[in-house]
Scaffold this motif. Structure first.
Motif, short mmCIF file in Angstrom:
data_model
loop_
_atom_site.label_atom_id
_atom_site.label_comp_id
_atom_site.label_asym_id
_atom_site.label_seq_id
_atom_site.Cartn_x
_atom_site.Cartn_y
_atom_site.Cartn_z
N LEU A 197 0.84 -1.20 0.00
CA LEU A 197 0.00 0.00 0.00
C LEU A 197 0.87 1.25 0.00
O LEU A 197 0.63 2.19 -0.78
N TYR A 198 1.89 1.26 0.84
CA TYR A 198 2.77 2.43 0.90
C TYR A 198 3.52 2.62 -0.42
O TYR A 198 3.72 3.76 -0.89
N ILE A 199 3.94 1.52 -1.06
CA ILE A 199 4.61 1.63 -2.35
C ILE A 199 3.68 2.25 -3.39
O ILE A 199 4.07 3.13 -4.16
N ASP A 200 2.42 1.79 -3.38
CA ASP A 200 1.46 2.31 -4.36
C ASP A 200 1.22 3.80 -4.19
O ASP A 200 0.85 4.49 -5.17
N TYR A 201 1.44 4.31 -2.98
CA TYR A 201 1.24 5.74 -2.73
C TYR A 201 2.57 6.48 -2.57
O TYR A 201 2.63 7.56 -2.01
N ALA A 202 3.64 5.83 -3.08
CA ALA A 202 4.97 6.44 -3.13
C ALA A 202 5.49 6.85 -1.76
O ALA A 202 6.25 7.82 -1.63
N GLN A 203 5.11 6.12 -0.72
CA GLN A 203 5.63 6.37 0.63
C GLN A 203 6.70 5.31 0.92
O GLN A 203 6.50 4.37 1.70
N TYR A 204 7.84 5.49 0.25
CA TYR A 204 8.83 4.42 0.20
C TYR A 204 9.55 4.20 1.53
O TYR A 204 9.91 3.07 1.86
N SER A 205 9.75 5.24 2.30
CA SER A 205 10.42 5.03 3.59
C SER A 205 9.54 4.21 4.52
O SER A 205 10.03 3.32 5.22
N LYS A 206 8.22 4.49 4.53
CA LYS A 206 7.31 3.69 5.34
C LYS A 206 7.27 2.24 4.83
O LYS A 206 7.25 1.29 5.61
N ALA A 207 7.26 2.07 3.51
CA ALA A 207 7.24 0.72 2.94
C ALA A 207 8.48 -0.06 3.35
O ALA A 207 8.40 -1.25 3.70
N SER A 208 9.64 0.61 3.33
CA SER A 208 10.89 -0.06 3.72
C SER A 208 10.86 -0.48 5.19
O SER A 208 11.24 -1.60 5.54
N GLU A 209 10.38 0.42 6.04
CA GLU A 209 10.32 0.11 7.47
C GLU A 209 9.39 -1.07 7.76
O GLU A 209 9.73 -1.99 8.51
N VAL A 210 8.21 -1.04 7.14
CA VAL A 210 7.24 -2.10 7.36
C VAL A 210 7.77 -3.42 6.81
O VAL A 210 7.60 -4.49 7.41
#
Length: 219
Positions: A197-210
């Motif tokens: 979900l974070y990747i789809d919304y370009a929130q890459y730092s959150k995606a990496s952490e999760v």
């Protein structure tokens, strides 16, 4: 003793034949002989067409066999006898979906859900059908009805999260996934879905952490 009339004797014989066929259908279903079960159920409804449960059992079986046209006929026969029964309305809707007639399916799915709101897989089916027919707001409203009870129901939250993600309602999807993580912090797939979900919304730092958190749970 009064002798039994021929009419009564015929009725008794028909009842016995239907009872034996029903037992055979139930046995065939349990032992994995679906075609035999279909034939037996058809025999029962030919003798006693007003027994909605048998029509509905036949519809269920035909849906499982991937025969939606026949399932629709069986479910409509049940509906003619028991129009307010939620399970029957659900099967008519499911059959119409199988026939690629989603617009026609919606009223039956709604009717079933109104009468039995705890059928959450049916709620998910209705919401997805509305989304696929271009009515995402109506689909979201189907889940809004159960927002309060969803906070403690992991499976319902998972359905909601998938729907909201597909409907491009990122904030709602995130809320559901974060609540799922609270309910079961050890469920690694939740982390994967949240990262996507974070990747789809370009929130890459959150995606990496999760993603790192998920990998620690399931390397």
């Amino acid at each position: 003793m009064t002798a039994e009339s021929p009419e009564q004797a015929n009725r008794d014989a028909a009842a016995e034949e239907a009872n034996l066929a029903l037992k055979d259908a139930e046995w065939a279903e349990r032992t994995g002989l679906p075609e035999r079960a279909v034939a037996a159920y058809r025999k029962v409804v030919a003798i006693f067409p007003a027994v909605w449960e048998v029509h509905n059992n036949l519809a269920n079986l035909l849906l499982d066999l991937g025969r939606p046209a026949e399932a629709q006929q069986a479910a409509q026969s049940a509906l003619a006898v028991r129009p307010d029964e939620p399970l029957v309305n659900a099967n008519v809707g499911r059959a119409l979906l199988g026939l690629n007639r989603p617009e026609e399916a919606v009223p039956y799915l709604r009717s079933a859900l109104q009468r039995q709101p705890g059928m959450h897989p049916l709620r998910d089916m209705l919401a997805r059908t509305l989304l696929e027919t271009g009515r995402p707001d109506d689909g979201a409203a189907v889940f809004r009805e159960v927002e309060e009870q969803a906070t403690g129901d992991f499976q319902l939250l998972a359905m909601m999260a998938r729907f909201y993600h597909r409907a491009k309602r990122g904030g709602d999807a995130e809320r559901c996934l974060l609540r799922m993580r609270q309910l079961d912090p050890s469920h690694a797939p939740t982390y994967s879905e949240l990262a996507q979900l974070y990747i789809d919304y370009a929130q890459y730092s959150k995606a990496s952490e999760v993603s790192r958190d998920g990998l620690r749970l399931d390397p």
